[in-house]
Design a protein around this motif. Structure first.
Motif, mmCIF file in Angstrom:
data_model
loop_
_atom_site.group_PDB
_atom_site.id
_atom_site.type_symbol
_atom_site.label_atom_id
_atom_site.label_comp_id
_atom_site.label_asym_id
_atom_site.label_seq_id
_atom_site.Cartn_x
_atom_site.Cartn_y
_atom_site.Cartn_z
ATOM 1 N N VAL A 24 17.722 -77.277 -18.455
ATOM 2 C CA VAL A 24 17.487 -77.436 -16.913
ATOM 3 C C VAL A 24 19.223 -77.393 -16.461
ATOM 4 C CG1 VAL A 24 17.630 -79.548 -15.179
ATOM 5 C CG2 VAL A 24 15.811 -79.093 -16.845
ATOM 6 N N SER A 25 20.208 -77.756 -17.260
ATOM 7 C CA SER A 25 21.505 -77.278 -16.628
ATOM 8 C C SER A 25 21.784 -76.009 -16.585
ATOM 9 C CB SER A 25 22.493 -78.362 -17.559
ATOM 10 O OG SER A 25 22.497 -77.706 -18.634
ATOM 11 N N ARG A 26 21.405 -75.061 -17.553
ATOM 12 C CA ARG A 26 21.409 -73.741 -17.701
ATOM 13 C C ARG A 26 20.942 -73.146 -16.319
ATOM 14 N NH1 ARG A 26 19.131 -71.118 -21.378
ATOM 15 N NH2 ARG A 26 18.493 -72.814 -22.613
ATOM 16 N N LYS A 27 19.723 -73.584 -15.926
ATOM 17 C CA LYS A 27 18.985 -73.039 -14.999
ATOM 18 C C LYS A 27 19.480 -73.392 -13.672
ATOM 19 C CE LYS A 27 14.390 -72.355 -16.943
ATOM 20 N NZ LYS A 27 14.307 -71.072 -16.875
ATOM 21 N N LEU A 28 20.235 -74.744 -13.485
ATOM 22 C CA LEU A 28 20.800 -75.114 -12.319
ATOM 23 C C LEU A 28 22.164 -74.380 -12.014
ATOM 24 C CD1 LEU A 28 20.860 -79.052 -12.561
ATOM 25 C CD2 LEU A 28 19.797 -77.635 -10.865
ATOM 26 N N HIS A 29 22.916 -73.800 -13.206
ATOM 27 C CA HIS A 29 24.067 -73.024 -13.218
ATOM 28 C C HIS A 29 23.813 -71.819 -12.512
ATOM 29 C CE1 HIS A 29 27.082 -75.959 -14.240
ATOM 30 N NE2 HIS A 29 26.298 -76.289 -15.260
ATOM 31 N N LYS A 30 22.471 -71.111 -13.166
ATOM 32 C CA LYS A 30 22.006 -69.868 -12.667
ATOM 33 C C LYS A 30 21.718 -69.669 -11.048
ATOM 34 C CE LYS A 30 18.546 -66.527 -13.684
ATOM 35 N NZ LYS A 30 17.136 -66.360 -14.488
ATOM 36 N N LEU A 31 21.219 -71.079 -10.732
ATOM 37 C CA LEU A 31 21.048 -71.003 -9.223
ATOM 38 C C LEU A 31 22.070 -70.604 -8.211
ATOM 39 C CD1 LEU A 31 18.266 -73.850 -8.656
ATOM 40 C CD2 LEU A 31 17.848 -71.225 -8.740
ATOM 41 N N GLU A 32 23.154 -71.133 -8.870
ATOM 42 C CA GLU A 32 24.632 -70.906 -8.167
ATOM 43 C C GLU A 32 25.000 -69.395 -7.744
ATOM 44 O OE1 GLU A 32 27.729 -72.884 -9.989
ATOM 45 O OE2 GLU A 32 27.106 -74.984 -9.817
ATOM 46 N N ARG A 33 24.175 -68.698 -8.516
ATOM 47 C CA ARG A 33 24.405 -67.335 -8.374
ATOM 48 C C ARG A 33 23.910 -66.672 -7.087
ATOM 49 N NH1 ARG A 33 22.368 -63.753 -13.341
ATOM 50 N NH2 ARG A 33 21.871 -65.975 -14.213
ATOM 51 N N TYR A 34 22.718 -67.387 -6.515
ATOM 52 C CA TYR A 34 21.906 -66.887 -5.404
ATOM 53 C C TYR A 34 22.361 -67.695 -4.095
ATOM 54 C CZ TYR A 34 19.232 -65.074 -9.292
ATOM 55 O OH TYR A 34 18.831 -64.525 -10.493
#
Length: 119
Positions: A24-34
């Motif tokens: 979940v934390s990796r996916k949250l950080h990935k959302l920061e790209r968008y």
């Protein structure tokens, strides 16, 4: 994102899992790209009571506080991992569409200003 991602993961009626929290934390950080203007995020992972006909359904909810308007996306599935993946895919699509709308609005404003300058 201004807060630590692990503090924003809530487990309800599910045993805490380090692997699931890491995903979940990796996916949250990935959302920061968008979308760079995420102020706060909260992810709720829960196992509601067993459904009469569907059996056990897990629910993953992603709540993002953005400058402008908040975004809340939830997904239910028989597997908590599938529910998490689907919820984050929907959140990613939503943030991409939001960013495209912002870009289009910005370009419309620039092209309107260019027309005024040329006249």
């Amino acid at each position: 994102m201004k807060s630590a991602p692990n503090d924003n993961i809530v487990f309800r009626d599910i045993d805490k899992s380090a692997a699931l929290a890491d995903t979940v934390s990796r996916k949250l950080h990935k959302l920061e790209r968008y979308c760079g203007d995420i102020i706060r995020s909260r992810v709720v992972l829960e196992a509601p009571h067993q459904h009469k006909t569907k059996g056990k359904q897990y629910k993953a909810s992603v709540e993002l506080a953005l400058s402008g308007s908040p975004v809340t996306i939830s997904n239910e599935n028989e597997s908590i991992h599938r529910a998490v993946n689907s919820a984050f895919e929907s959140a990613e699509r939503c943030l991409k569409e939001r960013s495209e709308r912002r870009k289009a609005k910005r370009h419309q404003g620039l092209s309107a200003a260019a027309v005024v300058v040329e006249e």
